[in-house]
Design a protein around this motif. Structure first.
Motif, PDB file in Angstrom:
ATOM      1  N   ARG A 179      38.049  51.294  88.354  1.00  0.00           N
ATOM      2  CA  ARG A 179      38.995  52.102  89.127  1.00  0.00           C
ATOM      3  C   ARG A 179      39.342  51.410  90.440  1.00  0.00           C
ATOM      4  NH1 ARG A 179      34.886  55.547  88.166  1.00  0.00           N
ATOM      5  NH2 ARG A 179      34.444  55.739  90.406  1.00  0.00           N
ATOM      6  N   SER A 180      38.368  50.690  90.991  1.00  0.00           N
ATOM      7  CA  SER A 180      38.570  50.021  92.274  1.00  0.00           C
ATOM      8  C   SER A 180      37.534  48.920  92.410  1.00  0.00           C
ATOM      9  CB  SER A 180      38.432  51.008  93.436  1.00  0.00           C
ATOM     10  OG  SER A 180      37.120  51.560  93.469  1.00  0.00           O
ATOM     11  N   ARG A 181      37.756  48.051  93.403  1.00  0.00           N
ATOM     12  CA  ARG A 181      36.809  46.966  93.641  1.00  0.00           C
ATOM     13  C   ARG A 181      36.874  46.552  95.103  1.00  0.00           C
ATOM     14  NH1 ARG A 181      36.695  40.881  90.878  1.00  0.00           N
ATOM     15  NH2 ARG A 181      35.100  40.031  92.267  1.00  0.00           N
ATOM     16  N   LEU A 182      35.695  46.418  95.718  1.00  0.00           N
ATOM     17  CA  LEU A 182      35.582  45.851  97.054  1.00  0.00           C
ATOM     18  C   LEU A 182      35.124  44.410  96.924  1.00  0.00           C
ATOM     19  CD1 LEU A 182      33.834  48.719  99.086  1.00  0.00           C
ATOM     20  CD2 LEU A 182      36.276  48.309  98.724  1.00  0.00           C
ATOM     21  N   VAL A 183      35.614  43.561  97.826  1.00  0.00           N
ATOM     22  CA  VAL A 183      35.266  42.146  97.789  1.00  0.00           C
ATOM     23  C   VAL A 183      33.998  41.868  98.583  1.00  0.00           C
ATOM     24  CG1 VAL A 183      36.035  39.813  98.378  1.00  0.00           C
ATOM     25  CG2 VAL A 183      37.661  41.472  97.446  1.00  0.00           C
ATOM     26  N   ASP A 184      33.864  42.484  99.761  1.00  0.00           N
ATOM     27  CA  ASP A 184      32.714  42.245 100.625  1.00  0.00           C
ATOM     28  C   ASP A 184      32.232  43.567 101.208  1.00  0.00           C
ATOM     29  OD1 ASP A 184      30.746  41.066 102.135  1.00  0.00           O
ATOM     30  OD2 ASP A 184      32.120  40.289 103.676  1.00  0.00           O
ATOM     31  N   PRO A 185      31.152  44.125 100.639  1.00  0.00           N
ATOM     32  CA  PRO A 185      30.325  43.586  99.563  1.00  0.00           C
ATOM     33  C   PRO A 185      31.014  43.774  98.209  1.00  0.00           C
ATOM     34  CG  PRO A 185      29.539  45.759 100.151  1.00  0.00           C
ATOM     35  CD  PRO A 185      30.626  45.427 101.136  1.00  0.00           C
TER      36      PRO A 185
ATOM     37  N   VAL B 128      31.506  45.374  95.158  1.00  0.00           N
ATOM     38  CA  VAL B 128      31.108  46.643  94.539  1.00  0.00           C
ATOM     39  C   VAL B 128      32.304  47.200  93.780  1.00  0.00           C
ATOM     40  CG1 VAL B 128      30.188  48.959  94.929  1.00  0.00           C
ATOM     41  CG2 VAL B 128      29.526  47.101  96.452  1.00  0.00           C
ATOM     42  N   ALA B 129      32.040  47.791  92.618  1.00  0.00           N
ATOM     43  CA  ALA B 129      33.114  48.337  91.785  1.00  0.00           C
ATOM     44  C   ALA B 129      33.088  49.857  91.791  1.00  0.00           C
ATOM     45  CB  ALA B 129      32.971  47.828  90.352  1.00  0.00           C
ATOM     46  N   ASN B 130      34.251  50.430  91.492  1.00  0.00           N
ATOM     47  CA  ASN B 130      34.398  51.875  91.270  1.00  0.00           C
ATOM     48  C   ASN B 130      33.980  52.712  92.470  1.00  0.00           C
ATOM     49  OD1 ASN B 130      35.293  51.427  88.573  1.00  0.00           O
ATOM     50  ND2 ASN B 130      33.168  51.119  87.961  1.00  0.00           N
ATOM     51  N   VAL B 131      34.373  52.263  93.651  1.00  0.00           N
ATOM     52  CA  VAL B 131      34.094  53.004  94.879  1.00  0.00           C
ATOM     53  C   VAL B 131      35.133  54.111  95.022  1.00  0.00           C
ATOM     54  CG1 VAL B 131      33.927  52.858  97.392  1.00  0.00           C
ATOM     55  CG2 VAL B 131      33.095  50.974  95.962  1.00  0.00           C
ATOM     56  N   ASP B 132      34.675  55.341  95.189  1.00  0.00           N
ATOM     57  CA  ASP B 132      35.589  56.464  95.381  1.00  0.00           C
ATOM     58  C   ASP B 132      35.952  56.666  96.846  1.00  0.00           C
ATOM     59  OD1 ASP B 132      35.674  57.238  92.624  1.00  0.00           O
ATOM     60  OD2 ASP B 132      33.660  58.040  92.865  1.00  0.00           O
ATOM     61  N   HIS B 133      34.991  56.379  97.728  1.00  0.00           N
ATOM     62  CA  HIS B 133      35.224  56.558  99.163  1.00  0.00           C
ATOM     63  C   HIS B 133      34.257  55.650  99.901  1.00  0.00           C
ATOM     64  CE1 HIS B 133      36.884  59.152 102.453  1.00  0.00           C
ATOM     65  NE2 HIS B 133      35.859  58.603 103.097  1.00  0.00           N
ATOM     66  N   ALA B 134      34.753  54.957 100.929  1.00  0.00           N
ATOM     67  CA  ALA B 134      33.916  54.014 101.678  1.00  0.00           C
ATOM     68  C   ALA B 134      33.761  54.469 103.125  1.00  0.00           C
ATOM     69  CB  ALA B 134      34.529  52.618 101.639  1.00  0.00           C
ATOM     70  N   LEU B 135      32.639  54.081 103.714  1.00  0.00           N
ATOM     71  CA  LEU B 135      32.417  54.264 105.149  1.00  0.00           C
ATOM     72  C   LEU B 135      32.534  52.897 105.821  1.00  0.00           C
ATOM     73  CD1 LEU B 135      29.376  56.709 105.445  1.00  0.00           C
ATOM     74  CD2 LEU B 135      31.797  57.228 105.670  1.00  0.00           C
ATOM     75  N   LEU B 136      33.426  52.788 106.776  1.00  0.00           N
ATOM     76  CA  LEU B 136      33.567  51.572 107.558  1.00  0.00           C
ATOM     77  C   LEU B 136      32.889  51.846 108.899  1.00  0.00           C
ATOM     78  CD1 LEU B 136      34.805  48.758 107.372  1.00  0.00           C
ATOM     79  CD2 LEU B 136      36.890  49.670 108.398  1.00  0.00           C
ATOM     80  N   VAL B 137      31.711  51.264 109.097  1.00  0.00           N
ATOM     81  CA  VAL B 137      30.864  51.611 110.240  1.00  0.00           C
ATOM     82  C   VAL B 137      30.796  50.456 111.228  1.00  0.00           C
ATOM     83  CG1 VAL B 137      28.588  52.425 110.961  1.00  0.00           C
ATOM     84  CG2 VAL B 137      29.501  53.093 108.719  1.00  0.00           C
ATOM     85  N   PHE B 138      31.058  50.772 112.496  1.00  0.00           N
ATOM     86  CA  PHE B 138      30.960  49.797 113.578  1.00  0.00           C
ATOM     87  C   PHE B 138      30.150  50.384 114.718  1.00  0.00           C
ATOM     88  CE2 PHE B 138      34.641  48.238 111.348  1.00  0.00           C
ATOM     89  CZ  PHE B 138      34.590  46.868 111.498  1.00  0.00           C
TER      90      PHE B 138
ATOM     91  N   MET C  28      40.315  46.751 104.314  1.00  0.00           N
ATOM     92  CA  MET C  28      40.072  47.991 103.590  1.00  0.00           C
ATOM     93  C   MET C  28      41.369  48.601 103.085  1.00  0.00           C
ATOM     94  SD  MET C  28      36.984  48.759 103.006  1.00  0.00           S
ATOM     95  CE  MET C  28      37.452  50.354 102.357  1.00  0.00           C
ATOM     96  N   GLU C  29      42.407  48.547 103.874  1.00  0.00           N
ATOM     97  CA  GLU C  29      43.696  49.085 103.442  1.00  0.00           C
ATOM     98  C   GLU C  29      44.185  48.360 102.190  1.00  0.00           C
ATOM     99  OE1 GLU C  29      45.231  51.637 104.408  1.00  0.00           O
ATOM    100  OE2 GLU C  29      44.633  52.093 106.467  1.00  0.00           O
ATOM    101  N   ALA C  30      43.915  47.066 102.114  1.00  0.00           N
ATOM    102  CA  ALA C  30      44.379  46.275 100.974  1.00  0.00           C
ATOM    103  C   ALA C  30      43.691  46.682  99.679  1.00  0.00           C
ATOM    104  CB  ALA C  30      44.142  44.789 101.238  1.00  0.00           C
ATOM    105  N   THR C  31      42.471  47.247  99.755  1.00  0.00           N
ATOM    106  CA  THR C  31      41.762  47.644  98.533  1.00  0.00           C
ATOM    107  C   THR C  31      42.329  48.923  97.927  1.00  0.00           C
ATOM    108  OG1 THR C  31      40.105  49.035  99.665  1.00  0.00           O
ATOM    109  CG2 THR C  31      39.649  46.653  99.492  1.00  0.00           C
ATOM    110  N   GLY C  32      42.981  49.739  98.747  1.00  0.00           N
ATOM    111  CA  GLY C  32      43.477  51.018  98.264  1.00  0.00           C
ATOM    112  C   GLY C  32      42.408  52.083  98.150  1.00  0.00           C
ATOM    113  N   VAL C  33      41.180  51.779  98.588  1.00  0.00           N
ATOM    114  CA  VAL C  33      40.079  52.743  98.520  1.00  0.00           C
ATOM    115  C   VAL C  33      40.094  53.629  99.764  1.00  0.00           C
ATOM    116  CG1 VAL C  33      37.564  53.007  98.460  1.00  0.00           C
ATOM    117  CG2 VAL C  33      38.662  51.172  97.157  1.00  0.00           C
ATOM    118  N   PRO C  34      40.071  54.946  99.607  1.00  0.00           N
ATOM    119  CA  PRO C  34      39.996  55.831 100.777  1.00  0.00           C
ATOM    120  C   PRO C  34      38.731  55.527 101.579  1.00  0.00           C
ATOM    121  CG  PRO C  34      40.478  57.086  98.790  1.00  0.00           C
ATOM    122  CD  PRO C  34      40.100  55.710  98.340  1.00  0.00           C
ATOM    123  N   PHE C  35      38.847  55.581 102.906  1.00  0.00           N
ATOM    124  CA  PHE C  35      37.669  55.291 103.720  1.00  0.00           C
ATOM    125  C   PHE C  35      37.681  56.119 105.003  1.00  0.00           C
ATOM    126  CE2 PHE C  35      40.886  52.339 105.238  1.00  0.00           C
ATOM    127  CZ  PHE C  35      40.703  52.301 106.615  1.00  0.00           C
TER     128      PHE C  35
END
Length: 233
Positions: free
Chosen positions: A139-145, A147-157, A176-183
């Motif tokens: 359904r989705s894929r992140l490059v770094d890290p 990970v596949a099939n992420v429904d929602h990500a936390l971008l923590v700073f 993150m915007e380029a992945t299309g994954v909600p975060f």
């Protein structure tokens, strides 16, 4: 990372198991699972188990493997092992399998990622080992890290220690915007900065179209609210 050719061989199991007279259950009855961790050339796959996730043939395959293991342990007089095996036989799942990846997937450059849905075969239910045969559509894929099939990500700073830099933050936001994954954008260590600094960052990020959540893992500030927000979707 791709699995090397030096990966240990997949566990071997007998070709079939007698169930009732005139029938048998193939050990290659396939199960679906999800990759939960990856380390070196091995991956841990969770199979949910139960009637909704495993077919009658797959469940009977598992049962027959355990019955044979129980018989061997009893014949050897290892009654403690008999008790453990019989208890495991009754477990409804989920089941965790340590898996190698079929060499063909490497040859066709099919990476297996944490989060991937996979098909496994050659399952040794007693030793919890199997082989990953194929990967389901993602359904989705992140490059770094990776990970596949992420429904929602936390971008923590962190706001401080180290201090937050707008250039670095922008790079991650674009990625993150380029992945299309909600975060959700989370700014940690809010206990180390002033209210004015928080207000400045909030205003800047809102002008970019983001609503940051301010938290402090050290003090717990904002953590419960963030968990509640994520729980409700």
């Amino acid at each position: 990372a791709a699995v090397e050719d030096t990966a240990p061989a997949a566990p071997s199991v007998p070709d079939s198991f007698d169930v009732t007279e005139g029938t048998s259950v193939s050990v290659d009855a396939r199960c679906s699972g999800t990759v939960v961790t990856s380390q070196a050339n091995m991956m841990r796959v969770v199979v949910k188990g139960g009637e909704t996730s495993m077919t009658p043939v797959q469940r009977e395959n598992r049962r027959q493997q355990f019955l044979k293991a129980v018989a061997r342990a009893r014949e050897a007089g290892k009654m403690a092992d008999v008790d453990k095996l019989e208890a495991r036989l009754e477990e409804p799942g989920p089941y965790e399998l340590l898996c190698v990846v079929r060499a063909l997937l490497k040859k066709i450059n099919q990476r297996v990622l944490v989060g991937d849905g996979v098909e496994v075969s050659s399952i040794d239910w007693v030793d919890n080992r199997a082989m990953i045969d194929s990967v389901h559509a993602r359904r989705s894929r992140l490059v770094d890290p990776p990970v596949a099939n992420v429904d929602h990500a936390l971008l923590v700073f962190s706001l401080e220690k180290p201090p937050l830099e707008a250039k670095q933050l922008t790079r991650f936001l674009v990625s993150m915007e380029a992945t299309g994954v909600p975060f959700t954008l989370v700014l940690n260590k809010c206990d180390l900065v002033s209210k004015e600094a928080m207000a400045d960052w909030e205003a800047r990020l809102e002008s970019w179209g983001y609503r940051p959540r301010f938290v402090s893992v050290a003090t717990g500030e904002g953590v419960d609210e963030l968990e509640a927000e994520l729980a409700t979707g």
